[in-house]
Design a protein around this motif. Sequence first.
Motif, PDB file in Angstrom:
ATOM      1  N   UNK A   5       0.848  -1.077  -0.032  1.00 38.47           N
ATOM      2  CA  UNK A   5       0.131  -0.093  -0.087  1.00 38.47           C
ATOM      3  C   UNK A   5       0.863   1.281   0.059  1.00 38.47           C
ATOM      4  N   UNK A   6       1.571   1.415  -1.353  1.00 37.71           N
ATOM      5  CA  UNK A   6       2.635   2.658  -1.266  1.00 37.71           C
ATOM      6  C   UNK A   6       1.673   3.747  -1.329  1.00 37.71           C
ATOM      7  N   UNK A   7       2.371   5.025  -1.334  1.00 34.77           N
ATOM      8  CA  UNK A   7       1.765   6.292  -1.799  1.00 34.77           C
ATOM      9  C   UNK A   7       1.040   6.279  -3.264  1.00 34.77           C
ATOM     10  N   UNK A   8      -0.081   6.333  -3.177  1.00 32.48           N
ATOM     11  CA  UNK A   8      -0.857   6.236  -4.650  1.00 32.48           C
ATOM     12  C   UNK A   8      -0.134   7.259  -5.823  1.00 32.48           C
ATOM     13  N   UNK A   9       0.467   8.319  -5.148  1.00 28.58           N
ATOM     14  CA  UNK A   9       0.810   9.384  -6.201  1.00 28.58           C
ATOM     15  C   UNK A   9       2.062   8.860  -7.006  1.00 28.58           C
ATOM     16  N   UNK A  14      -0.460   5.031 -11.839  1.00 25.67           N
ATOM     17  CA  UNK A  14      -1.109   6.259 -12.210  1.00 25.67           C
ATOM     18  C   UNK A  14      -1.751   6.809 -10.616  1.00 25.67           C
ATOM     19  N   UNK A  15      -2.454   7.804 -10.817  1.00 28.15           N
ATOM     20  CA  UNK A  15      -2.844   8.447  -9.549  1.00 28.15           C
ATOM     21  C   UNK A  15      -4.440   8.501  -9.681  1.00 28.15           C
ATOM     22  N   UNK A  16      -4.830   7.559  -8.667  1.00 35.89           N
ATOM     23  CA  UNK A  16      -6.491   7.505  -8.534  1.00 35.89           C
ATOM     24  C   UNK A  16      -6.865   8.312  -7.099  1.00 35.89           C
ATOM     25  N   UNK A  17      -7.517   9.202  -7.150  1.00 33.96           N
ATOM     26  CA  UNK A  17      -7.906   9.712  -5.952  1.00 33.96           C
ATOM     27  C   UNK A  17      -8.292   9.103  -4.893  1.00 33.96           C
TER      28      UNK A  17
ATOM     29  N   UNK C 123     -13.777   3.255 -15.646  1.00 31.68           N
ATOM     30  CA  UNK C 123     -13.818   3.553 -14.302  1.00 31.68           C
ATOM     31  C   UNK C 123     -12.837   4.408 -13.486  1.00 31.68           C
ATOM     32  N   UNK C 124     -11.522   4.244 -13.879  1.00 34.39           N
ATOM     33  CA  UNK C 124     -10.493   5.129 -13.499  1.00 34.39           C
ATOM     34  C   UNK C 124     -10.750   6.659 -13.739  1.00 34.39           C
ATOM     35  N   UNK C 125     -10.879   6.664 -15.229  1.00 30.61           N
ATOM     36  CA  UNK C 125     -11.023   7.942 -15.789  1.00 30.61           C
ATOM     37  C   UNK C 125     -11.959   8.792 -15.318  1.00 30.61           C
ATOM     38  N   UNK C 126     -13.273   8.419 -15.139  1.00 22.63           N
ATOM     39  CA  UNK C 126     -14.334   9.162 -14.624  1.00 22.63           C
ATOM     40  C   UNK C 126     -14.102   9.508 -12.944  1.00 22.63           C
ATOM     41  N   UNK C 127     -13.305   8.480 -12.392  1.00 26.09           N
ATOM     42  CA  UNK C 127     -13.045   9.042 -10.951  1.00 26.09           C
ATOM     43  C   UNK C 127     -11.727   9.737 -10.758  1.00 26.09           C
ATOM     44  N   UNK C 128     -11.476  10.416 -11.801  1.00 24.17           N
ATOM     45  CA  UNK C 128     -10.422  11.640 -11.566  1.00 24.17           C
ATOM     46  C   UNK C 128      -8.922  11.150 -11.880  1.00 24.17           C
ATOM     47  N   UNK C 129      -8.719   9.693 -12.404  1.00 18.51           N
ATOM     48  CA  UNK C 129      -7.455   9.260 -12.647  1.00 18.51           C
ATOM     49  C   UNK C 129      -6.370   9.990 -13.428  1.00 18.51           C
ATOM     50  N   UNK C 130      -5.364  10.092 -12.984  1.00 22.33           N
ATOM     51  CA  UNK C 130      -4.330  10.912 -13.851  1.00 22.33           C
ATOM     52  C   UNK C 130      -3.082  10.065 -13.931  1.00 22.33           C
ATOM     53  N   UNK C 131      -2.368  10.165 -15.214  1.00 25.42           N
ATOM     54  CA  UNK C 131      -1.227   9.515 -15.398  1.00 25.42           C
ATOM     55  C   UNK C 131      -0.853   9.401 -16.712  1.00 25.42           C
ATOM     56  N   UNK C 132       0.272   8.951 -17.042  1.00 22.20           N
ATOM     57  CA  UNK C 132       0.779   8.699 -18.397  1.00 22.20           C
ATOM     58  C   UNK C 132       0.154   7.373 -19.159  1.00 22.20           C
TER      59      UNK C 132
END
Lengths: 420, 320, 272
Positions: A5-9, A14-17, C123-132
């Motif tokens: 459970x690493x820092x999601x950032x 990628x980053x999921x809120x 799912x991830x995209x609509x929930x605000x996912x960001x990434x490469x």
Amino acid sequence: MSVSSADPREHSTGYLPTGNDIQRNIASRRRRGLVWQIVFLSSLLIGLLALLTLLYTIVDDSFGYIAVQTKIDPEELSDRPLEELSKEELIEILRANVSAGLFRRFDRDEPFAERSKESVLQLIEERVIGRDVVASYKLTESLLERERIEATVRERFPRAELEFHSWINYDFLTRPMSSVPVLSGVGNAILGSLWVIAITMLLAVPIGILGGVYLEEYASDTWYYRLIETNINNLAGVPSIIYGILGLAVFVRALEPITSGAAFGVTDSNGRTILSAGLTMALLVLPLMIINAREAIRAVPQSIRLASYGLGATRWQTIWNHVLPNALPGILTGTILSMSRAIGETAPLIVIGASTFIVFSPDSVFDKFTVIPIQIYNWTSQPGSQFRNIAAAAIIVLLTTLLLLNATAILLRNRFKRSY
Amino acid sequence: MEQEARVQAESSISAPFVRSLRLQRRMRIGERIVESIVFICGALSIFTTTAIVVVLFQEAWLFFGSPEVDVAEFFGTTVWQPETGRFGIWPLLNSTLLTSIIALLVAVPLGLGAAIYLSEYASPTARGYLKPILEILAGVPTVVYGYFALTFVTPVILFGLLGRGNVEVYNMLSAGLTMGIMILPLVASMSEDALSAVPRSLREGSYGLGATRLETSLRVVVPAALSGILASVIVAMSRAVGETMIVALAAGAGPRFTFNPLQAAETMTGHIARISGGDISYASIQYTSIFAIALVLFFMTLLLNLLGGWIVRRFREVYE
Amino acid sequence: MQTINLSAGDTFQENGKYAVELQDTHIFYGSFRAVKDVSLKIERQKITAFIGPSGCGKSTVLRAINRMNDLIAGSRLNGRILFHGKNIYDPDVDPVEVRRRIGMVFQKPNPFPKSIYENIMFGPRINGWRGTKAQADELVERALRGAAIWDEVKDKLHQPGTALSGGQQQRLCIARALAVQPEVILMDEPCSALDPISTLKIEELMLELRRNYTIIIVTHNMQQASRVSDYTAFFLMDADRAGQLVEYGPTEQIFTSPNDKRTEDYISGRFG
């Protein structure tokens, strides 16, 4: 593999809120959703607003003040009101007050013996009384700016009287058209529409039903079946003016001996007759009738057919005794919808050559014709506010007719829907 | 034993049986006649199409064959002036396209927005009221819309917004806007049908992942209904191209090649209506010219209709 | 099999042993009571099965846990459903957040008519996912591996999800649910539309997923329940056609020595 459970950032996916970020993210999405919901609702409301504006414009033009001046007071012509006089008395008044040459010309256009009383009355009003509307005003103006109108009229037309006028009234419905707007009516246009629609439906309904019967009950999936089917669907999308062109070339020109009545002994007409119009509109409406009939027939449950066949009935017997009666409500609705379409069509009839100025009523299929939409077209395209007034009045007639027809169709559809 | 009994039973009822056989044969002739009649009724549509094609080609052939007309000029130049013998279709075609595009720019966003609202947001009772009202709009005869264009759209909107000096009384923008309002219910109705046809399970799947209603509507439902929506756009374009009364009343009389929508320019349909409404002799080049224009019009709408049908068939597979 | 990481940090406070808790829950459709007085505690990272004959409210209860019943007009709930100690039916709780954390797999597989890749990323995209792009690819791979379907689709990620077989579609839906990193996965008769081999694969998958997720499954298939679940809840319809919880306990106990006679009758096949 283990769970981490690493820092999601910094995660490789990628980053999921997460945590509190989720709520912030959801809040902004909700806001966006609200904005778009308003946008969608506005689209709908704009459409409705357009409809309301349309109706408002029509009503606004159909009622209002008019400033009238007359050459001769009707009371000078006769001590009784003109409407109460007999046709012969009216003819005498006309003869006494117009030149002999003019009187003869009226007789030539349509003999007095054949004219209706309204027609003679209209001539008197036009030529003798000279009822002249010098200004007309819309409804909202009339209601809200009465003083200003009165002042303007007093100043510019001192001899005129201001009266509140409903452009749609009994006279309007019964009189033929006239070059003077206030004396004009849709009487002969209504009759013309009726004649044309009668011929259209007389042809289109049986052929349409039988065509639908063929496609649903008789035809098997062969190449010509599919060709006919594609054909009908295509024809439903052909612009109506092309049907007009078809009618012009085939019915008005090529079949002129038949459509003008020459083959039947009628001598003074050409191909631009009620008959041509009816035939053209029948072709236009036919694809719709067939499509509607097909749907109605298809909706009849198969069990009814099977029961009939099981008792030894032939195909046509089954259709005639069981399928068609059960499909009747749907076919009726389809007929009414086709009629609505036919009543409102203008373009094909312009091409066929609807007459722009007729004062007599049709009494045979070989007569020249005009219909309500054509009148609307004529009056709308003429300059002058009063022509707009009568165009609006004619539109009210047309829309009311269509509304009644469609309401009937919906009532029928709802009434019979429960029968299964 | 059984067989004998059966044969005996059959022969004992043979007489009336034979009589009924004869009856059946007679009725079969009646059936044949009926079959022919209904076939003719169905096939009458072929007659209509053939007649249209024959008539258009025949007169257009005469048109293109006459000395003043040159096919290259017809499709290549931008002046239509029969008096001087110049027959370039582009003024009319351009006006048709411009007014139709304006109509689509109005009808498609508004119609689609209305459809999305009706399908995804409105309660069933609201939809029950609003959809019929839209259908009423769709049933208003086009000549009434033409009246509306002249009495409201041009004076109130255009003169009011842009100023009387900048806008001609007859102009393509009025006609286009009014046509847009006319075909809006068509787009809305067909799109709403397409959106409603998307199965509920797809929406549930989307909500299950934590999507909002907007996200579900725009990212799942609309893409799934895309073929139906595109078809509605194509049908709308076809209607706009073939529309006559609105443009005849509001767009102007007189061909003019211009891209300025505030100017008057006659469309193909308007031109046909104007010319055929007047006095023309069957032998004149005016007469044959309207058939040539109608031929182009026919092909345009035919292509659009075929395209619409193809799109529906092609993209429907991706669905379930 | 690789798995996806749990999300760290909650607005819902940790509640130790139980991920979801139903307290005196009644569910109504309009004035009709569909579910009556259900109370149970779902243990984390275990598989809990809801069993019972058709129409006794199992699916209704399941769908109440992620507030899917909200989508049905006229439905309402009395009582509380706690997720990490917080009542998810509180007015300040957004159902969108609940569904993000409590995922669902439906009875009939419902992949979107998009590519497999897009199905997962939706799912991830609509929930605000960001990434490469690389991170997205990684996310897709992990989700598909988590659903034990990566090897079968890795070469056709851009083909439509609807082109897969039934069993594969359902595993795609599971992968899709995993991609938003839920904590609980609800499964509404996930195998009832599938063939036996796919069913087996999904049952194996469930046992794997249990390591990181809490799973609640509604099933008609008693053998399935006894095979995979740790806890079983048995529902029955009472005289008013309202569903009721009859018995709830460890699966082994329910199936070998149930306390309630009705449970025993159902297990032994006397009705159902």
